[in-house]
Design a protein around this motif. Structure first.
Motif, PDB file in Angstrom:
ATOM      1  N   CYS A  52      98.074  51.928  40.261  1.00  0.00           N
ATOM      2  CA  CYS A  52      98.827  53.181  40.368  1.00  0.00           C
ATOM      3  C   CYS A  52      99.786  53.230  41.542  1.00  0.00           C
ATOM      4  N   GLY A  53      99.675  52.299  42.500  1.00  0.00           N
ATOM      5  CA  GLY A  53     100.573  52.313  43.648  1.00  0.00           C
ATOM      6  C   GLY A  53     100.493  53.616  44.409  1.00  0.00           C
ATOM      7  N   SER A  54     101.654  54.185  44.716  1.00  0.00           N
ATOM      8  CA  SER A  54     101.695  55.420  45.505  1.00  0.00           C
ATOM      9  C   SER A  54     101.521  56.670  44.654  1.00  0.00           C
ATOM     10  N   GLY A  55     101.146  56.500  43.386  1.00  0.00           N
ATOM     11  CA  GLY A  55     100.704  57.621  42.567  1.00  0.00           C
ATOM     12  C   GLY A  55     101.787  58.413  41.874  1.00  0.00           C
ATOM     13  N   GLY A  79      96.891  56.000  50.154  1.00  0.00           N
ATOM     14  CA  GLY A  79      96.942  57.095  51.119  1.00  0.00           C
ATOM     15  C   GLY A  79      98.123  58.017  50.856  1.00  0.00           C
ATOM     16  N   ALA A  80      99.265  57.417  50.531  1.00  0.00           N
ATOM     17  CA  ALA A  80     100.444  58.220  50.197  1.00  0.00           C
ATOM     18  C   ALA A  80     100.191  59.047  48.944  1.00  0.00           C
ATOM     19  N   ALA A  85      99.275  64.277  46.470  1.00  0.00           N
ATOM     20  CA  ALA A  85      98.467  65.096  45.561  1.00  0.00           C
ATOM     21  C   ALA A  85      98.015  66.382  46.243  1.00  0.00           C
ATOM     22  N   SER A  86      97.608  66.289  47.494  1.00  0.00           N
ATOM     23  CA  SER A  86      97.208  67.484  48.240  1.00  0.00           C
ATOM     24  C   SER A  86      98.398  68.393  48.504  1.00  0.00           C
ATOM     25  N   ARG A  87      99.534  67.805  48.842  1.00  0.00           N
ATOM     26  CA  ARG A  87     100.712  68.598  49.186  1.00  0.00           C
ATOM     27  C   ARG A  87     101.203  69.426  48.002  1.00  0.00           C
ATOM     28  N   ALA A  95      92.533  61.554  41.174  1.00  0.00           N
ATOM     29  CA  ALA A  95      91.689  60.851  42.140  1.00  0.00           C
ATOM     30  C   ALA A  95      92.197  59.423  42.245  1.00  0.00           C
ATOM     31  N   PHE A  96      92.054  58.832  43.434  1.00  0.00           N
ATOM     32  CA  PHE A  96      92.594  57.501  43.684  1.00  0.00           C
ATOM     33  C   PHE A  96      91.537  56.658  44.403  1.00  0.00           C
ATOM     34  N   VAL A  97      91.338  55.433  43.909  1.00  0.00           N
ATOM     35  CA  VAL A  97      90.328  54.556  44.497  1.00  0.00           C
ATOM     36  C   VAL A  97      90.928  53.185  44.754  1.00  0.00           C
ATOM     37  N   ASN A  98      90.363  52.511  45.750  1.00  0.00           N
ATOM     38  CA  ASN A  98      90.873  51.211  46.208  1.00  0.00           C
ATOM     39  C   ASN A  98      90.164  50.072  45.469  1.00  0.00           C
TER      40      ASN A  98
END
Length: 250
Positions: A52-55, A79-80, A85-87, A95-98
């Motif tokens: 997904c990269g930077s989403g 992280g970006a 997503a929060s902003r 949701a994003f996972v490593n």
């Protein structure tokens, strides 16, 4: 040259104040509905965004009403994605996972199965592409869709580069690029049926220039995309990528 131009375009987007996060200008210039995959989403779909990269794609799908689980090996990009997503108020829909897309045995899945798997500019980077496609088939619900974007190996420009003995793939990290027939056969062997194709912008030696111009002017980038799509309508064999909509064969 393509890679350097993309990196410069991403930096220009930040330097010129177009985005707080490093993004390719295409993610800022185009509307959500301009993206080929959006019309295949339904509200509350469970989506797995591979690599997904930077989403940017994940958040676009979340805005369309899907619940998206994205994963990538790049912690900085994730992280970006989480900050954005929060902003924009989409942390509850994403949701994003490593996890690396290379390690398909470790891919996350959603309880109850996946409605949509987006694999956008990822498959060509993987060594075990057959294993990844089998994993996609396994996690999809009955009737679920694989939305796949991979580069076209057989454009007029790339054939010319090959004849001159020059590097021809659109990214040096690519393990493979596909002709239309090759990709169709790979998907058939993996147990998928192509149900539709979407139009991608045409491949052109000017792509690198357009990327850099996009970092300076989103208006110019929007114009370049419209122009490239018009050219692709006339020369579909020269599309820069194949956008395939696939379902598991019965």
């Amino acid at each position: 040259l393509n890679r350097k131009a993309k990196r410069l375009a991403v930096r220009l987007v930040v330097w010129t104040g177009k985005s707080r996060e490093p993004l390719h200008p295409k993610h800022l210039a185009l509307r959500d509905e301009d993206y080929w995959y959006v019309r295949w989403l339904k509200p509350l779909d469970k989506v797995l965004d591979v690599g997904c990269g930077s989403g940017a794609h994940a958040l676009r799908m979340a805005r369309a009403g899907a619940d998206v689980l994205g994963f990538d090996r790049d912690e900085a990009a994730l992280g970006a994605a989480q900050r954005e997503a929060s902003r924009v108020g989409l942390a509850n829909r994403s949701a994003f996972v490593n996890i690396s897309a290379e390690h398909w045995t470790k891919w996350p899945t959603a309880q109850g199965g996946i409605d949509i798997v987006l694999c956008h500019d990822v498959l060509e980077h993987l060594d075990d592409r057959d294993g990844a496609l089998k994993k996609v088939r396994a996690v999809l619900k009955p009737g679920g869709l694989l939305l796949l974007a991979v580069p076209n190996a057989d454009t007029r420009w790339k054939r010319r580069l090959r004849r001159m003995g020059l590097p021809w793939m659109s990214d040096p990290d690519h393990r493979i690029e596909y002709s239309h027939a090759q990709l169709w056969n790979v998907l058939k062997v993996a147990g998928f049926r192509v149900v539709d194709e979407e139009l991608a912008p045409v491949d052109t030696p000017l792509t690198s220039l357009f990327d850099v111009l996009g970092g300076l002017s989103l208006r110019l980038y929007r114009w370049s995309i419209r122009w490239r799509l018009q050219q692709a309508e006339r020369r579909p064999q020269d599309q820069a990528a194949w956008y395939f909509v696939c379902e598991a064969a019965k």
